[in-house]
Structures are given as C-alpha cells and as structure tokens.
Design an enzyme around this catalytic site. Sequence first.
Site, PDB file in Angstrom:
ATOM      1  N   LYS A 224       0.883  -1.183   0.000  1.00  0.00           N
ATOM      2  CA  LYS A 224       0.000   0.000   0.000  1.00  0.00           C
ATOM      3  C   LYS A 224       0.909   1.219   0.000  1.00  0.00           C
ATOM      4  CE  LYS A 224      -4.035   2.180   2.104  1.00  0.00           C
ATOM      5  NZ  LYS A 224      -3.680   3.530   1.737  1.00  0.00           N
ATOM      6  N   ARG A 244      -7.677  11.695  -7.472  1.00  0.00           N
ATOM      7  CA  ARG A 244      -8.712  11.013  -6.705  1.00  0.00           C
ATOM      8  C   ARG A 244     -10.029  11.772  -6.758  1.00  0.00           C
ATOM      9  NH1 ARG A 244     -11.040  10.185  -1.950  1.00  0.00           N
ATOM     10  NH2 ARG A 244     -10.793   8.172  -0.935  1.00  0.00           N
TER      11      ARG A 244
HETATM   12  P1  ATP Z   1      -6.274   5.900   2.684  1.00  0.00           P
HETATM   13  O1  ATP Z   1      -6.772   7.064   3.481  1.00  0.00           O
HETATM   14  O2  ATP Z   1      -5.944   4.703   3.490  1.00  0.00           O
HETATM   15  O3  ATP Z   1      -5.223   6.250   1.680  1.00  0.00           O
HETATM   16  P2  ATP Z   1      -8.500   6.123   0.951  1.00  0.00           P
HETATM   17  O4  ATP Z   1      -9.731   6.474   1.719  1.00  0.00           O
HETATM   18  O5  ATP Z   1      -7.814   7.175   0.170  1.00  0.00           O
HETATM   19  O6  ATP Z   1      -7.501   5.379   1.900  1.00  0.00           O
HETATM   20  P3  ATP Z   1      -9.176   3.485   0.289  1.00  0.00           P
HETATM   21  O7  ATP Z   1      -9.861   2.949  -0.872  1.00  0.00           O
HETATM   22  O8  ATP Z   1      -9.828   3.323   1.579  1.00  0.00           O
HETATM   23  O9  ATP Z   1      -8.851   4.995  -0.048  1.00  0.00           O
HETATM   24  O10 ATP Z   1      -7.726   2.824   0.420  1.00  0.00           O
HETATM   25  C1  ATP Z   1      -7.037   2.547  -0.697  1.00  0.00           C
HETATM   26  C2  ATP Z   1      -6.141   3.707  -1.093  1.00  0.00           C
HETATM   27  O11 ATP Z   1      -4.802   3.304  -0.949  1.00  0.00           O
HETATM   28  C3  ATP Z   1      -6.343   4.025  -2.538  1.00  0.00           C
HETATM   29  O12 ATP Z   1      -7.273   5.078  -2.727  1.00  0.00           O
HETATM   30  C4  ATP Z   1      -4.956   4.376  -3.042  1.00  0.00           C
HETATM   31  O13 ATP Z   1      -4.778   5.775  -3.045  1.00  0.00           O
HETATM   32  C5  ATP Z   1      -4.023   3.789  -2.015  1.00  0.00           C
HETATM   33  N1  ATP Z   1      -3.216   2.657  -2.504  1.00  0.00           N
HETATM   34  C6  ATP Z   1      -1.876   2.530  -2.304  1.00  0.00           C
HETATM   35  N2  ATP Z   1      -1.434   1.382  -2.807  1.00  0.00           N
HETATM   36  C7  ATP Z   1      -2.496   0.743  -3.360  1.00  0.00           C
HETATM   37  C8  ATP Z   1      -2.666  -0.498  -4.020  1.00  0.00           C
HETATM   38  N3  ATP Z   1      -1.656  -1.345  -4.217  1.00  0.00           N
HETATM   39  N4  ATP Z   1      -3.926  -0.817  -4.438  1.00  0.00           N
HETATM   40  C9  ATP Z   1      -4.962   0.012  -4.247  1.00  0.00           C
HETATM   41  N5  ATP Z   1      -4.868   1.204  -3.608  1.00  0.00           N
HETATM   42  C10 ATP Z   1      -3.643   1.568  -3.172  1.00  0.00           C
END
Ligand code: ATP
Length: 535
Positions: A224, A244
């Site tokens: 991640k 995003r």
């Molecule tokens: P966070 O605040 O944890 O970054 P988020 O709310 O932006 O999460 P989520 O869908 O909950 O979004 O968590 C996935 C996020 O992690 C994605 O939006 C992306 O930006 C990030 N990310 C990093 N590495 C990966 C990966 N290998 N696959 C998918 N998402 C990834």
Amino acid sequence: MVTRFQDLAEVCRVLEQTAKRNEKIEKLSDFLNKLDGSETQAVVLMIAGKVFSEADERVLEVSGATLWKILQKSRQRQTSLVARPLTILEVQRCFSEIAAVTGPRSRSRKESILESLLGQANSLEAEYIVRILHDEMRIGVVEGVMLNGIAEACEIPDELVRRALMMLGDLGEVARLAFAGGKEALEQVNISLFRPVRLMMAEMAHEISEVLSEHESGTAFEFKFDGARIQIHKKGQEIRIFSRRLTDVTESLPDLVETVQRTIQADEALIDGEVVAIASDMKPLPFQELMRRFRREREITRIAREIPLRLHLFDILYLNGRQLVDLSYDARWSLLSSICPQEILAERIVTNDLSEIQAFLTKAVTAGHEGLMAKALNSPYLLGARGKNWFKIKPSERLDLMIVAADWGYGRRSGWLSNYHLAVRDESTGDFLEVGKTFKGLTDDEFDWMTKRLQELKTSEDKYTVWVKPTTVVEVAYNEIQRSPHYKSGLALRFARIARIREDKRPEDADTITKMRAQFEKQFEHKGKISEALG
Ligand code: ATP
C-alpha cells in the site's frame, strides 16, 4: 414551463426539515418530476450544493467574506426592489457569468453580478443562493438520497443510476441523461476514455485472518503505497491523468505522462494506480511533498526535477476497446502485466501463508510504505464501491476527519491556530460531529499553512476559537476510541495526532460516524493484532 427559484428554495427548506430518508426521497422525486427538462441538471447540482458539475473546471472565486458583505447590503435594500420572480435558470446563468469574469477588475465585476442577483432575491432565496455558493448546502440530501430521488422520479432501478454515476463521475450529467432518455439512456452509459470514473476503494482490515476468511478464492497482497491515487487514460499518443477527486492533473505531471508514453504498450487503456514522490535514495517522500506536485501551475519542470515521482500500477479497467471491470482481479492483473514492465507494477505476492504475509507487511513498512492492500483474486472491479474485496492493512488505526474549528495556541504555538477540533461525518444528515481535538502531528510550516487556510474559512470566532467551514480533511492516527458523554457523537479519540493533511479528499470523503462506531465496537476484539504482525 419555467420554475421559480422560490420553489426550489422552499423545497430545500422542506428537505432540510424532513428527517426520514424515504420521505426525503419522495419529496425530492416529486419536485424533480415537476421541472422542465432544461432545469433538472441545474437543480440536481444546486440541491447537492454544487455550483457546477464535477467535471466542470470553472470556479467562481468569490470568498465567503464577499458573499456575506453583499448579502448584508442586499438585505438593507430589499424592500425598494420591484418583485419579478427569479427563475432557476436565471440563477444558474448568473453563476456562469460570475465564473466567466476574468482579467482586470474581475473582483468588482463579479461582485456586481452577485449584488444584482441577491438584490432580486427574497430572503429565503438569498439564503439558499449563498449556501450553494458557499458550499454550505447540507440539507441532508447526500449523494445516495439524490441517486434514489432521480431513480424514483424516472422510474429507473437505483442500481442503474448508481452505475451511471460511477462511470460518468458527474451527478448533473446522470440526471440530465436519466430525465432525457430514461432507462435506455443509462443502460448505454459505459466507461469512455478521458472521462474519469469513480475508483474502487478498500475497507480497513483489523487482522489478517479476517482477510483470508473473506477471500475464499485466494488473496493477492500488494504494497500500500503512501501516495496519491491516479487514473491514467491513454489513447494513442494522448494521455490524461486524473486525481482522486477526478480533476485533470495532466499538466502538472509531464514526467508521468512521459513515463506512460515510454512504458505502456497499448493503444487504448484506462489504468488505476498510485503515484509517489521519491527521494534520491528511491525511498518515498512524505505525502505533503507529493501534494506540491499536484497543485503546481508554474515552474513545473523545475519542481518535477526537485520532486521526482514514481508510478505504481495495480489495475486496468479498459483495454483496446474492451471494458474489463467484470473480469476477475486475476484476469485484469494478467492483462495489466502484459502491457507494462515489471518496474511500474505494484509489488505483490499471492499467498495464504500467514508468516509470508507478515514478512511482506514488514518489508512494505520498512521500505517506507503504508502497509498492504489485500485483494480477492476473483473480485470484479466495483466502481466507486468500498467493500471487503479490497482490504487495507495498516500498522496503526486511522480515520479521515474534518477540521471544524481551531483554538489559538499559546507558548511556542502562539500566533498559530494549532489545536484542531476534529469531526466525523454523519452520513444521514451531512453534518459533522466532533470526536476530539489535537495539536499534534504538524510541522511548523504546516501550522503556518493551516492557520492561514483556516482563517480564510472562518465562519465565526471568539477570543480563543475560530470556527471554520468544514472543508479541510486530515488523516488522524489514534490509539483508541472511547465513549464520550461530552460530545454529541458519543465517541472520542484517545491520543489523536494528525498523520497528514488530505488535500486530495473532499468533505464527503471524510469517514462516517457509522464507520467510527464499527471501529469502536471492533477494537477490543482485535486490538494489537496488526501491530503484532509487524513483529
Ligand atoms: P487511505 O486514506 O488509506 O489512503 P483512501 O480512503 O484514500 O484510503 P481506500 O480505498 O480506503 O482509499 O484505500 C485505498 C487507497 O490506498 C487508494 O485510494 C490508493 O490511493 C491507495 N493505494 C496505495 N497502494 C495501493 C494499491 N496497491 N492498491 C490500491 N490502492 C492503493
């Protein structure tokens, strides 16, 4: 038929006072049904509190203070004005006119259009015009209610309306299509290149065994990355990159465009990935550095040299005329790996061996990444959905919260708004409920930046505290969620600290009270499991 803005303002008032979701949907759909086709798109946006649709890059550039000043002036003058009813389309036209004003004296020209608009409005109308312009609608018509309202008004299944929104990323456009062409029009909506889609999201995992038992067909674990989500659209030599928030950020990222041109072997593709800022030793830089790249409009080449980016791709939604979202993750991964080199693919393993997973998590965190993503091998790509097909695994608990107020600091922090009141989103009303305060986590530069920003967002103040418009999302790390008799939310964070400022998130992306309650319930069952996994 032309609808008066007064009718819209009255409906907004009724919707605001209606607590039950079903009643809200019914009233909304009744109103939408009465409109002329030319008005629907504007109304849907206005009720959702948006001036323009999401894909529309126009901005009004009218500050809260200016709005307030003009409103006061128009209130004093109101009685002397000839009453000719203001229509919805006239209000929308004024918004466009304000946005179109640029160049010298633009501020005063914008103000005079606004002054004449508010001069024609009665007090109820003026209140809603200002709330729309100031992004303060919050009448409880959250996106889901709006989707259901459109579906009911047009007699289209809810799921079809939702699917169209995920593919078009634009509520106004979905409403326009639904009212103009009904079910058939929405059935024809598909992913199309250069129109950003809502990307798939993840749920937080509390322990690795939870992931393994949810994913019966097997799991891929990917790093991640601690960066920013992007979607890349490519057709021949033309490449566009969206953030995003679905904003087109291509111009700020010429180096990334060049990487895509050089590495992706496909004529047409829509690819999902993360971009990370890197230091000279290739280690990821803090998120704040990366955001400097995204905001950039000038000196792009210089800053691109200073803060190089690294691309990590992990999914593909469209390839050479073919939509891939219904294929399994596994199949999509094979296609993705067939068109790009290993070095820009996310690092990953496929396993169900606990010690291998733990070692991989340690490797990710040691390399400066945030943790792991766990993806079900048989899962389709669910646009805009957050579910158990994708889990995120992070070593510490975090929530994305909204800053709703800040206290002036003292001692070393005097002169800064440095103690932040944090709030969680109540998804049923659109309100923000306080869950704690923190002055931890920001650097001095960030305190400086935040103080300026919050003052621009000020709605009221006393000697100690400034209350602000809720638009600043911060990712907050904490040790525990406790019950709280003090806050209306009933919950409070223990040892909260800001892990980072989330400029890439909108208020509606902040975490919800439902999620926080679930986290509260779960924490005692699972506490420590993920940190244990780190060894
Ligand atoms: P966070 O605040 O944890 O970054 P988020 O709310 O932006 O999460 P989520 O869908 O909950 O979004 O968590 C996935 C996020 O992690 C994605 O939006 C992306 O930006 C990030 N990310 C990093 N590495 C990966 C990966 N290998 N696959 C998918 N998402 C990834």
